[in-house]
Design a protein around this motif. Sequence first.
Motif, PDB file in Angstrom:
ATOM      1  N   ALA A 158       0.831  -1.203   0.000  1.00  0.00           N
ATOM      2  CA  ALA A 158       0.000   0.000   0.000  1.00  0.00           C
ATOM      3  C   ALA A 158       0.867   1.256   0.000  1.00  0.00           C
ATOM      4  CB  ALA A 158      -0.908  -0.004   1.223  1.00  0.00           C
ATOM      5  N   ALA A 159       0.230   2.377  -0.325  1.00  0.00           N
ATOM      6  CA  ALA A 159       0.950   3.646  -0.404  1.00  0.00           C
ATOM      7  C   ALA A 159       1.421   4.138   0.955  1.00  0.00           C
ATOM      8  CB  ALA A 159       0.067   4.706  -1.062  1.00  0.00           C
TER       9      ALA A 159
ATOM     10  N   ARG B  48       5.357  17.427  -1.738  1.00  0.00           N
ATOM     11  CA  ARG B  48       5.970  18.112  -2.879  1.00  0.00           C
ATOM     12  C   ARG B  48       6.685  17.114  -3.791  1.00  0.00           C
ATOM     13  NH1 ARG B  48       6.881  23.558  -1.252  1.00  0.00           N
ATOM     14  NH2 ARG B  48       5.274  24.074   0.280  1.00  0.00           N
ATOM     15  N   TYR B  49       6.756  17.459  -5.060  1.00  0.00           N
ATOM     16  CA  TYR B  49       7.650  16.797  -6.000  1.00  0.00           C
ATOM     17  C   TYR B  49       8.858  17.702  -6.236  1.00  0.00           C
ATOM     18  CZ  TYR B  49       3.975  13.541  -7.633  1.00  0.00           C
ATOM     19  OH  TYR B  49       3.006  12.575  -7.733  1.00  0.00           O
TER      20      TYR B  49
ATOM     21  N   ILE C  24       7.486  21.495  -6.112  1.00  0.00           N
ATOM     22  CA  ILE C  24       6.147  21.849  -6.569  1.00  0.00           C
ATOM     23  C   ILE C  24       5.128  21.027  -5.772  1.00  0.00           C
ATOM     24  CG2 ILE C  24       6.253  20.128  -8.424  1.00  0.00           C
ATOM     25  CD1 ILE C  24       4.483  21.898 -10.120  1.00  0.00           C
ATOM     26  N   ASP C  25       4.047  21.642  -5.411  1.00  0.00           N
ATOM     27  CA  ASP C  25       2.970  20.967  -4.697  1.00  0.00           C
ATOM     28  C   ASP C  25       2.445  19.811  -5.557  1.00  0.00           C
ATOM     29  OD1 ASP C  25       0.435  20.247  -3.555  1.00  0.00           O
ATOM     30  OD2 ASP C  25       0.357  22.217  -2.589  1.00  0.00           O
ATOM     31  N   LYS C  26       2.316  18.631  -4.974  1.00  0.00           N
ATOM     32  CA  LYS C  26       1.844  17.466  -5.729  1.00  0.00           C
ATOM     33  C   LYS C  26       0.461  17.695  -6.323  1.00  0.00           C
ATOM     34  CE  LYS C  26       4.536  13.844  -3.422  1.00  0.00           C
ATOM     35  NZ  LYS C  26       4.522  12.712  -2.466  1.00  0.00           N
TER      36      LYS C  26
ATOM     37  N   LEU D 238      -1.891  12.405  -0.414  1.00  0.00           N
ATOM     38  CA  LEU D 238      -1.141  13.502   0.179  1.00  0.00           C
ATOM     39  C   LEU D 238      -1.092  13.317   1.689  1.00  0.00           C
ATOM     40  CD1 LEU D 238      -2.601  16.515  -1.805  1.00  0.00           C
ATOM     41  CD2 LEU D 238      -0.420  15.349  -2.189  1.00  0.00           C
ATOM     42  N   HIS D 239      -0.029  13.763   2.266  1.00  0.00           N
ATOM     43  CA  HIS D 239       0.146  13.695   3.711  1.00  0.00           C
ATOM     44  C   HIS D 239       0.188  15.131   4.208  1.00  0.00           C
ATOM     45  CE1 HIS D 239       0.955   9.367   3.499  1.00  0.00           C
ATOM     46  NE2 HIS D 239       1.484   9.685   2.338  1.00  0.00           N
ATOM     47  N   GLU D 240      -0.956  15.624   4.613  1.00  0.00           N
ATOM     48  CA  GLU D 240      -1.118  17.035   4.939  1.00  0.00           C
ATOM     49  C   GLU D 240      -0.121  17.469   6.004  1.00  0.00           C
ATOM     50  OE1 GLU D 240      -2.936  19.039   3.281  1.00  0.00           O
ATOM     51  OE2 GLU D 240      -3.877  17.507   2.046  1.00  0.00           O
TER      52      GLU D 240
END
Length: 597
Positions: free
Chosen positions: A181-182, A300-301, A429-431, A451-453
């Motif tokens: 899983a992610a 982010r990427y 950059i924001d995903k 996303l992991h806030e």
Amino acid sequence: MADRQVVRIGGASGFWGDSRVAAPQLVGSGQIDYLVFDYLAETTMALLAAVRAKKPELGYATDFVDVAMRSVLPQIAAAGIKVVSNAGGIHPRGCAEALARLVDDAGLGLRIAVVEGDDVLAQMPDLLGSDMPAGLLSANAYLGALPIAQALAAGADIVVTGRCVDSAVTLGPLMHEFGWAADDFDRLAAGSLAGHIVECGCQATGGLFTDWESVPDWATIGYPIAECRVDGSFTVTKPAGTGGLVARAAVAEQLLYEIGDPGAYVLPDVICDFREVRIEQAGAERVRVSGARGRAPTDRYKVSATALNGFRCVGTLVIVGIDAAKKARRTAEAIVARCRTLFRDAGLADFAAVHIEVLGAESSYGPHARTAASREVMMRVVVDHGERRALEIFAREIAPAGTSWSPGTTGAGGRPGVSPLVRPLSFLIDKRRVECSVTLGGERCAVAVPLHEGRAAPATIASPPPLLPMPADADGGFDADGGTATLTLVELAWARSGDKGDLSNIGVIARRPEWLPLLWDRLTTARVKSWFAHLVAGEVERFHLPGIDAINFVLHEALAGGGPASPRLDPLGKGMAQMLLDMPVEVPASVARQARG
């Protein structure tokens, strides 16, 4: 998801230009389930952008289709081997279309998926605003493994991506096969480590190994295979009957390659902690790797971008005879001085940069050079300028030195070419700004990236100096009263180096575990900084990896810009570990006796 206990992944390419023997060797071995290729570097992306500007149908690594896949398509179809490659470059759809034609011509029913979304060039004006550099050529986000796993789950036999992190082409298949899983971060870190080990081809099987003389049969060197298990552990091996070497130290060198902080190796899917990784010899040509840990990734990427920054020309001459190095340097300085006069007369600006090296005189070693009296050298002058015509003047002024100045001048050849100078850039950059997708059989599906806030940046991992006291008289042979001796570091350690932009990464592994305290004591950041003072402008960081008895150094502002921006003969820092291994190290006499056996 397949019901497999072990998934076997062969790494067939470390860069665009790797050997054509890799794919046939791995496929013919009968030892792999997946064949993966890593083609992309920052410089490669810039080259592909320039190519596509001239030929819109290109912009991908053509060798993947024309050489690698052409040589093995019938075999992979018959054996059910799946393929994952980032050969798509800046035009993954074009790559997939070219490959589909090859598949159709061969009468094979292989299904090809395309991963897209990494190209964010169109967003740059909005993201960077007035800070956007002129002449931007490319901007690509480093995607992760989730799109690849989704493509395989949809039934793809071959997955073509654009820019993704190198290890993703291995992690994606493992997520698919094992159902990871992610948020299974320890296993994602382990799968990423497997990808990191095989992503550079033969660097895991004896290539670039410090003890190179112990590596047999370079010409037939085997490409790496990672036999991966559901718990994340894996065994590194290679095709039977091939050359090369699968050894603990060689795999450990590759673990350290370009990882920066080993406790916070940031990837799109996971932040990896490799400090407690264990690497063990598990038999002839087999090394077992385990112990990677992971935690949630950032939101982010990383984006790798390239921009045109003027032009560059490199002029060379061979100088033979007495005081060859002095004559070569004076020749280079005379060429530059003459060109400056010609520029002024033509109303041109001065060079943007000038870099002079004398090959054969160990210029890159600075104060540690040993061959200043060499009688056969090559003069190398690298010059940058904002205008092509200025460098065309420079190019014409190389050959006249053959009859004008130093005796023993030869090897002028033709005029050197003038090339665009590409400057690498990177930022985050924001995903949520990046829309990843998978297209298979004409159907396009979005990829939901979790996303992991609040995780805009990785949590800081403290890496305090480990408690590594040197014993006065331990079983390891430290003898405080037995006198001292001076060794070179290579007698005590293995090492490998690489780059990340303008950073140089040097990993050092103790040849014996009990020597690590000694190395930690002797290889201080201050001493390493001093050793490289002629090359490194920034700070030096040091990290401890107790799992493999190693130290990792990160040298900032070390490569004169790095990559295509650097004028140095070694812009990627590949030789810096070799330089460090020449450092003299004072050790107890008992250690010297052990080292020299």
